[in-house]
Every structure is written in structure tokens, then in C-alpha cells.
Design an enzyme around this catalytic site. Structure first.
Site, PDB file in Angstrom:
ATOM      1  N   ASP A  87       0.825  -1.212   0.000  1.00 12.59           N
ATOM      2  CA  ASP A  87       0.000   0.000   0.000  1.00 12.59           C
ATOM      3  C   ASP A  87       0.857   1.260   0.000  1.00 12.59           C
ATOM      4  OD1 ASP A  87      -2.008  -1.805   0.241  1.00 12.59           O
ATOM      5  OD2 ASP A  87      -2.804  -1.050   2.141  1.00 12.59           O
ATOM      6  N   HIS A 239       3.705  -2.273   3.111  1.00 15.09           N
ATOM      7  CA  HIS A 239       3.693  -0.903   2.566  1.00 15.09           C
ATOM      8  C   HIS A 239       4.989  -0.622   1.818  1.00 15.09           C
ATOM      9  CE1 HIS A 239       0.694  -0.719   5.803  1.00 15.09           C
ATOM     10  NE2 HIS A 239       0.126   0.252   5.113  1.00 15.09           N
TER      11      HIS A 239
END
Length: 710
Positions: A87, A239
Site C-alpha cells: 500500500d 507498505h
């Protein structure tokens, strides 16, 4: 045609200015929304204790959700299968490192990208696809879909799709909502937002394992959190943007070979749940819209950068200006106030010329103050420029010794001054406005500088008489700070551009040599002063020669006065632009005075509306504590400058309380005057005289002896 006639001003530019400022605010707001984005997962708001509105099969099901049907459908990846998801990218520092690790170990993954970061890194987004990975949406500005209004959710998802389409030529259907994690943690508001997103073709992807790597718990903790128990499959949340992701890269490099040896395969979400490809070819319209969006965002970033640069330059110039003003003021004070050898007193005859057009309100006080001057040889010449209010009659009825009245048809202030110059008997001339009141010692103090044979003209110290009201106080501060502090600097730098029409002294020979008072600009006082400098004479400032004048008492009158001043000053600057190449006093004007006027009276005021828009942007996107500190610091600096200027002028500090309000109203009016003046000059209009209506406040407040109006 009479000179005292107003002419209709151009107005269409105000619409363009408002539109430009609106577009500037929109660009800054867009940049504010997409810059400084954070990252992370998990709940950002209070969760519903009972997860109201979330079906049980969703809370207990797999992480891949289709919510566009009557009943929600969830899917999970099979055993020994890991769908790595990343992400908050693409990030120019960390995404390439993640891609390198994945390529080195032959793994594929799904990247849930932020639309605004796609626009910032389109090449990196294309690399993700080129290396066999999958893309999904993570909204355009990392917005919390659970708390955003419906229109904001729609915009976030639509813009992200367009951004990806413009960068890659493909549209995405997978969606990872920001601040989400596992299905069991969904709240009612989040679920409702995901159902709405499903209506626009999005498939939600949550996670089985949330590594919380954005908290930087350490490489070991990330590896442990990403490892499924007992050989199960999992969608793993990691992430690649939104902060320092060095631990994520290191954990990935360790985890991939270890889990591969345990029989795990690493694939995309779509392949992991055995679904068709999630990305579809974008239409020409979507690609064009995405490209336009990227250029809009780029333009917004450039605009914000330009504003930062502008503010930095303005701050440096402002501080430098203040430093030069203070240094020059100190030099000027030491020069004029320190004890020294007495210079010969100037006592030769003086002719005071008062041009008057409809000055009935103040003319009697003006003439009486001049006649009451403590100067041995003085004549007063009132030139009535076709007044219709009986100005000349008032003076004649006074029957004062040494006062002459000359009547002429209305021809304008320069013509009236030149009439008085021709009629004057003395070699030293003092030019005075018809609304100005002198103190008894003003003329004496004003002409003493002529003891120096190199001095051709002397500026006095103009003060606002009607300062009891707020508008008068603001103008009083402006006169003391902006005008007289500047004049001390001009005196030291020998580039005085303006002797105010309210009080100035000239040698008669100088005025005759430069052809008298010019009439081809509206700032005849500035034009005349520049001509004197270019003729090789010194122009100095005498702080102790005080004249009290009536300032405009309404915003409309102030606008008209400053409009004429500003427009006329620009006319004079353009007329005397060739002083840049001249030697001597003219060259000092050209290389010191004209650049100073250009920067601080034209360029920076023109930039001021944009600065105010930036302040509005700051209220919306910057921490209020920072704004309050910045505004307080700026106000403190201005207050100290004002206090210093008031002390130099031996004025009371009382009006300082109005300074903050001056910055909120008066300053805006002044820079709008500059905008109007520049537009008038550019379109070729010639502004005519716009006379201020006098109220007699100067005479009423001061009286003949010129007492200060406190």
C-alpha cells in the site's frame, strides 16, 4: 477641457483577477491534498462495537469481497499461497527497492497505489506492470472512505482510476480502502462505503495478515507477522510508501527465500483467488482524462513551489529593506542631530506658493499658518485654479499682509504652481498644498538646508492631521513608517524620488532650469523631484520641518487619491527610466531609487493578492499553530518597525494598537490600487485628476499654531 475631471476606469480585469485567485487557491488546495500524505493501516476512527451493518459472512470470511450482488461474496487464497500486497506507493525511494527484491526472488505481488503518487511517478507505475505485478486503487489522497462524504468517495475512486489509466493505459478494479486491515475489523460505515464502491465496479481486497510495518516494529516482527500459521494461505498487508520502509525491504528479502523453501508460492491477488485479470484496457477518453489530471497535479505542484519561492523572496527582500532602512535612518539621525560646527543661517526671502482648487474648507487655516510663520521675509501666493466654492474670495477677505491671490482658469495643479513660480519675488520657493497647515518654525527649518550650495530641493515631514478615526490612524502609521522612514533612507542614498506636494522647498533657479513643474504626469511632485536629481542637484530630507495635512476620511476618497499617486508614480518612473544610464545624481536615482520603487511599490504589491490566497490555503492545510506563530512574528516585526519610526518622528506609540487591523483591511486596499493602476497603464487609459473632497478636519483639529491632534 478642465484638468479636474474623472474618467471611467477599466473594470473587466477585476473578474479576471478573482478568477485567477480562485484558480490559484484551487491549485494550492489540490497540492495540499496530495502532498504530505501519510500511510498505515488499521482503524483511524472509533469502530462500531457491534460492527453494525456488516454481515456476519463478511466479518468471518475471506479478504477478497464482491459486494455488488444481493449477497456478499468473499474469497480467500488457498494453502501455501501468499498474495503480497503493498500500500501507499508508488514511492520513488522504496518501491524500486521492493521491486528489485521481488524480481530477485521470482515473486509477484499486488500494489495498491495512491492516485496522486501515480501522477508523480508514472514511469515507476509502468515498471510495476512491466515486471508482472498487479495494480489496485488505494484512493487518490489516501482518504478514509468510511468517514468521507459520498461525493468525496466517488471523486477519490474516479480520479485514481483516471490517474492509473493515464500512466499505464489500464483501468483497475481492485480496491484497498486506506486505514483498513482484516475483514473482522470492518465497521458499519466502512462497509457501507465499500458497498457504494462496488457499485462503480470495484472489488475490495482486505488482508489476512497485517504486518503493521508502517509502525517500524523491526525486521523480525514484520517477518513473523507476515508468516501464515500451519501452511495456510494469506493476503499479506505491507507498505512500499508513506514513510521509511527500509525494514519492509529487509524483511521481504529474508521472508521470500525462507517461505519459498517451505513450499509457498507468491502471486497476485487475482491469481491467488483464481479470478480473471482484474485490470482492463482503458478507453481513449480515460487515458486522456488521466493525462490531463497528471498535468493538472504537476501544475499545482509547480504553483505551490512558485508560491514558496515568492514568499521566500518577499521575506528576504522585506528583511533586507528593513535592515537598510534602519541603518540609513541611524546615519541620518546622527548626521542631522549630533552637535557640530554651526552652519550659516539661511534668512533670505521665501515665496510660498499655494495652488488651490475648491479648498474652501482648509484654505483659511493654511494661509493663517503661513502668515504666522516665524520667518523674517515671507510672501504667500495663493493661485486659485478656477475654484467654484469661493476659495479666492475667502483669502481676499482675510486681507493679510504679504498674501497675494492670483486667479486663473482651471488648468490643473502643475499650471497653478507654474503661475505662482513666475509671480514669485524670492529665490527660495516653498510649494504647499491648499489643505496643509504649517507650524510656526516650519519654513525656517525647511530652508536651512540651502546653506549647502549643492542642495537644490528639500523635502519636509508631512503628518496626518485627522488621525482620530481608524482610517486616519492607518494613514498616520503609513506616513511615519512608509514615507518618512523611506525618506531618511533616500536622503542617505542620495536618490530621493519624491518631495511631497504638501511641503517642499526649491531654489528658483533649479525650477527654471528644469522647465518648471511638469504637467504630463499625475504625480507632478515625483516627476519634478526626479527632474531635479537628473539635473545634478542634491535633494535632502528635513525631518523637523513639519506640515499637517488632511488625509482622506473615507475609503472611496483614499482609493481615488492613491490611485492617482500610484499611476502618476509609474508615469514618472517610465518617463525617467533613462536615468539608469546616467552618471552622478541622475544615475543614483536610476540605479537606486527606481529599482527600489519598482520592487516595493509595484512588483511586491502586485504579488500581494497571491500571498493572501496562500494564507487562506495555509488556514486549510497547514497547522494553525505554525500560522499563528508566523503571523505573530510578522506582526511583531512590523510593530517594532512602526515603534522605531514613531520614536524617530517623536510621535506617541498609541496608534500601534491599530496595526493588526491595518494588515487586514488597509493593506488589501493599497495593493488593489496598484493592480488598478497597472491595468490602466497597460490598456493605455490616461487617468485624469480625481480631487479629494475636503472636510476642514485639518484646520479644525490643528488650528493655526499647528498643534498635534491627540
Amino acid at each position: 477641457m478642465a484638468r479636474h475631471i474623472a474618467r471611467r476606469d477599466p473594470r473587466a480585469h477585476w473578474v479576471l483577477l478573482v478568477l485567477a485567485l480562485f484558480l490559484l487557491l484551487a491549485a494550492l488546495s489540490l497540492n495540499g491534498l496530495v502532498s504530505g500524505l501519510g500511510g498505515g493501516s488499521g482503524q483511524r476512527h472509533d469502530a462500531d462495537a457491534a460492527a453494525t451493518g456488516v454481515p456476519r459472512q463478511v466479518n468471518t470470511g475471506g479478504p477478497v469481497l464482491r459486494l455488488d450482488r444481493d449477497e456478499p461474496v468473499s474469497r480467500a487464497v488457498p494453502d501455501r499461497t501468499i498474495a503480497l500486497t503493498f500500500d501507499d506507493g508508488p514511492d520513488p525511494e522504496w518501491t524500486p527497492q521492493v521491486l528489485d527484491v521481488l524480481r530477485r526472488h521470482g515473486a509477484r505481488a499486488t500494489f495498491f497505489v495512491v492516485g496522486s503518487r501515480v501522477n508523480e511517478n508514472p514511469e515507476l507505475t509502468r515498471r510495476i506492470l512491466a515486471e508482472g505485478h498487479e495494480l489496485g486503487s488505494h484512493t487518490y489522497t489516501h482518504a478514509d472512505l468510511g468517514t468521507a462524504p459520498a461525493w468525496r468517495r466517488d471523486v477519490e475512486l474516479s480520479l485514481t482510476r483516471k490517474a492509473i489509466a493515464g500512466a499505464t493505459g489500464w483501468e483497475v478494479t481492485l480496491l484497498r480502502p486506506p486505514y483498513s486491515s482484516r475483514p473482522g475489523e470492518l465497521t458499519g460505515t466502512q462497509y457501507a462505503a465499500l458497498v457504494a464502491a462496488a457499485g462503480t465496479g470495484h472489488v475490495t481486497v482486505l488482508s489476512d495478515l497485517d504486518t503493521k510495518d508502517w509502525q517500524r516494529p523491526g525486521v523480525d516482527a514484520i517477518v513473523k507477522a507476515a508468516t501464515p500459521a500451519r501452511g495456510r494461505g494469506a493476503v499479506v498487508l505491507l507498505h512500499d510508501g508513506g514513510g521509511d520502509r527500509s525494514e519492509t525491504v529487509a524483511a521481504l528479502d529474508r521472508m521470500l527465500p525462507d517461505l519459498t523453501r517451505q513450499g509457498y508460492r507468491f502471486t497476485t491477488v487475482s491469481e491467488g483467488v483464481d479470478a480473471p485479470a482484474s485490470m482492463v484496457k482503458a478507453s481513449v477518453g480515460s487515458r486522456a482524462s488521466g493525462t490531463a489530471l497528471r498535468w493538472t497535479q504537476t501544475g499545482a505542484r509547480w504553483t505551490a513551489g512558485g508560491m514558496d519561492l515568492l514568499l521566500g523572496i518577499a521575506l528576504v527582500l522585506g528583511v533586507a529593506r528593513l535592515a537598510v532602512q534602519v541603518v540609513c535612518a541611524q546615519r541620518h539621525v546622527r548626521r542631522v542631530r549630533r552637535p557640530g560646527p554651526p552652519r550659516p543661517a539661511v534668512g533670505e526671502p521665501v515665496s510660498v506658493i499655494v495652488p488651490a482648487y475648491n479648498e474652501a474648507a482648509n484654505i483659511a487655516a493654511t494661509v493663517r499658518s503661513l502668515v504666522a510663520s516665524a520667518y523674517p521675509a515671507l510672501e504667500v501666493i495663493v493661485v486659485d485654479d478656477g475654484s467654484s466654492d469661493g476659495t479666492a474670495d475667502i483669502v481676499e477677505r482675510m486681507r493679510l499682509r504679504g498674501v497675494r491671490v492670483i486667479r486663473q482658469a482651471n488648468a490643473g495643479k502643475p499650471a497653478a504652481l507654474n503661475t505662482g513660480i513666475r509671480a514669485a519675488r524670492a529665490n527660495l520657493l516653498v510649494l504647499v498644498d491648499g489643505d496643509t497647515v504649517f507650524q510656526p518654525d516650519t519654513v525656517h527649518r525647511l530652508v536651512q538646508g540651502f546653506a549647502d550650495p549643492t542642495v537644490g530641493a528639500i523635502s519636509g515631514n508631512t503628518k496626518v492631521a485627522n488621525r482620530r478615526r481608524l482610517l486616519g490612524r492607518w494613514q498616520h502609521l503609513e506616513y511615519v513608517i512608509g514615507f518618512n522612514l523611506d525618506r531618511r533612507m533616500y536622503d542617505v542614498l542620495e536618490c530621493m524620488p519624491t518631495i511631497p506636494g504638501a511641503i517642499g522647498a526649491f531654489r528658483r533657479e533649479v525650477l527654471l532650469a528644469v522647465g518648471g513643474v511638469p504637467s504630463d504626469t499625475l504625480a507632478e511632485d515625483t516627476d519634478l523631484t526626479m527632474k531635479v536629481l537628473r539635473a545634478g542637484w542634491r535633494v535632502v530630507y528635513e525631518e523637523s520641518a513639519i506640515a499637517w495635512t488632511e488625509a482622506p476620511s473615507t475609503l472611496r476618497q483614499l482609493w481615488r487619491q492613491r490611485y492617482r499617486w500610484c499611476y502618476g508614480t509609474m508615469q514618472a518612473m517610465w518617463k525617467h527610466r533613462h536615468a539608469l544610464r546616467e552618471p552622478g545624481a541622475g544615475g543614483k536615482l536610476g540605479r537606486r531609487g527606481l529599482p527600489y520603487l519598482t520592487v516595493f511599490q509595484i512588483v511586491l504589491p502586485l504579488a500581494a493578492p497571491a500571498v493572501d490566497v496562500y494564507a487562506v490555503y495555509g488556514l486549510l492545510f497547514l497547522p494553525w499553530s505554525n500560522l499563528v506563530l508566523a503571523w505573530a512574528g510578522l506582526l511583531l516585526l512590523q510593530g517594532l518597525t512602526a515603534a522605531y519610526a514613531l520614536r524617530l518622528d517623536r510621535e506617541r506609540y498609541g496608534p500601534l494598537w491599530s496595526l493588526p487591523f491595518q494588515q487586514l483591511v488597509y493593506r488589501q486596499l493599497m495593493y488593489l490600487v496598484v493592480v488598478q493602476s497597472v491595468v490602466t497603464a497597460l490598456v493605455g487609459n490616461r487617468l485624469r485628476w480625481q480631487r479629494m473632497v475636503r472636510t476642514g478636519e485639518a484646520a479644525a483639529l490643528i488650528g493655526v499654531q499647528g498643534r498635534a491632534p491627540y
